[in-house]
Design an enzyme around this catalytic site. Sequence first.
Site, mmCIF file in Angstrom:
data_model
loop_
_atom_site.group_PDB
_atom_site.id
_atom_site.type_symbol
_atom_site.label_atom_id
_atom_site.label_comp_id
_atom_site.label_asym_id
_atom_site.label_seq_id
_atom_site.Cartn_x
_atom_site.Cartn_y
_atom_site.Cartn_z
ATOM 1 C CG ASP A 185 13.268 73.909 18.140
ATOM 2 O OD1 ASP A 185 14.080 74.629 17.535
ATOM 3 O OD2 ASP A 185 12.312 73.349 17.577
ATOM 4 C CD GLU A 269 17.801 77.190 17.093
ATOM 5 O OE1 GLU A 269 18.369 76.844 16.064
ATOM 6 O OE2 GLU A 269 16.570 77.094 17.265
ATOM 7 C CB CYS A 322 20.904 62.037 14.615
ATOM 8 S SG CYS A 322 20.639 60.720 15.825
ATOM 9 C CB CYS A 325 24.536 58.678 16.179
ATOM 10 S SG CYS A 325 23.751 59.146 14.625
ATOM 11 C CB CYS A 341 18.950 58.776 12.976
ATOM 12 S SG CYS A 341 20.711 58.801 12.621
ATOM 13 C CB CYS A 344 22.010 55.670 15.472
ATOM 14 S SG CYS A 344 20.903 57.020 15.924
ATOM 15 C CG ASP A 351 9.333 71.070 16.866
ATOM 16 O OD1 ASP A 351 10.046 71.375 15.877
ATOM 17 O OD2 ASP A 351 8.097 71.202 16.885
HETATM 18 ZN ZN LIG Z 1 21.485 58.948 14.757
#
Ligand SMILES: [Zn+2]
Length: 390
Positions: A185, A269, A322, A325, A341, A344, A351
């Site tokens: 990243d 990216e 996330c 999940c 999150c 979850c 990062d």
């Molecule tokens: Zn999650």
Amino acid sequence: MVEKAYRYRLYPTPEQESLLRRTLGCVRLVYNKALAARTEAWYKQKERVGYSQTSSMLTGWKKLDELDFLNEVSCVPLQQGLRHLQTAFTNFFGGQTKYPNFKKKRNGGSAEFTKSAFKFKEGKVYVAKCKEPLPIRWSRQLPKNCKPSTITVKLDPSGRWFVSLRVDDPTNHQLKPINKKVGIDLGITSLFTTSDGVKVSNPKHFDKLYKKLRLAQKSLNRKIKGSKNREKARVKVARISAKIADCRRDHTHKLTTQLIRENQTIVVEDLAVKNMVKNHKLARAISDANWGELIRQLTYKAEWYGRELIKIDRWFPSSKRCSNCGYITERMPLNIREWDCPKCDSHHDRDINASINILAAGLAVLVCGATVRAEQSKSVKPSAKKQKPK
Ligand SMILES: [Zn+2]
């Protein structure tokens, strides 16, 4: 065969320096004249002038009395300059770059010599119209049994001479395959973060250099235009800028070599850095981070060393998703460095989470040939539904 460029410092004799300076001057003049001609043709007659037309213009210019000095230097760098202009236009029409600019004397300049215009004999470089070999400081060895295909002589804005030799290197650099993959990243607070949880920042001494640069620029702005002191101050600014550029390049080389050595597959990216730099707040941070150069080095090193570089779509929601999940949050402002999150309960470093997502997306591309675009549309749908309550 891989094409490589080797760059060395050059210390021309006074005689050579005079010839090289004249050559650079002629390259600049021809380039600028051709650019002016192409611009005028386009705006006045809506005509596109190509390389071959500018090449015949050059033949004409050389016959003019007032441009007779063009015959005193090797013709090859002049032609090469026109080819570079052609490339600049191709990139402009392809939407990759801005309209080509006129070359300025204060930026130094360069002259490219192809095979017909230089000789490489017993490890010495001779350029056309120059009897003595170029005094090059061979700071590292050229690969054995290699002959340069092109050489470029360069003068940088701070007055240093360089020569860059392009060679086809037949050595096999392929590394033994390993079973390690990493996602990267590209960041602002840190240079980049890997999915292994490593954060890499810019070296601390950069700050000192920037302070020096700012002071030198201030001093330059106070000098009277056209004065000798202003020229001195300009060279000082150019020297510090060159130093910063060198440090940055070295640092990036170290990092990319390490990434390539330690990983078989690297996912990044594909950022359109050029577009992001338009945002001024981010501009300094991003150009410092040198992302474009980082990706460029990773690309060619992956090819040399037999590694794999996967670039994923820049609109992939790497920060908002996330990695545990798959839940996607609606907003993720830049100032949020850590988050939980809601689905979850995983705690995420912004990062590191993003780099894990980037790795996963890259591997999806690799395994099933899925395009990341498809994943993007999936992630857009749920929020689109929420916006249209019925
Ligand atoms: Zn999650």
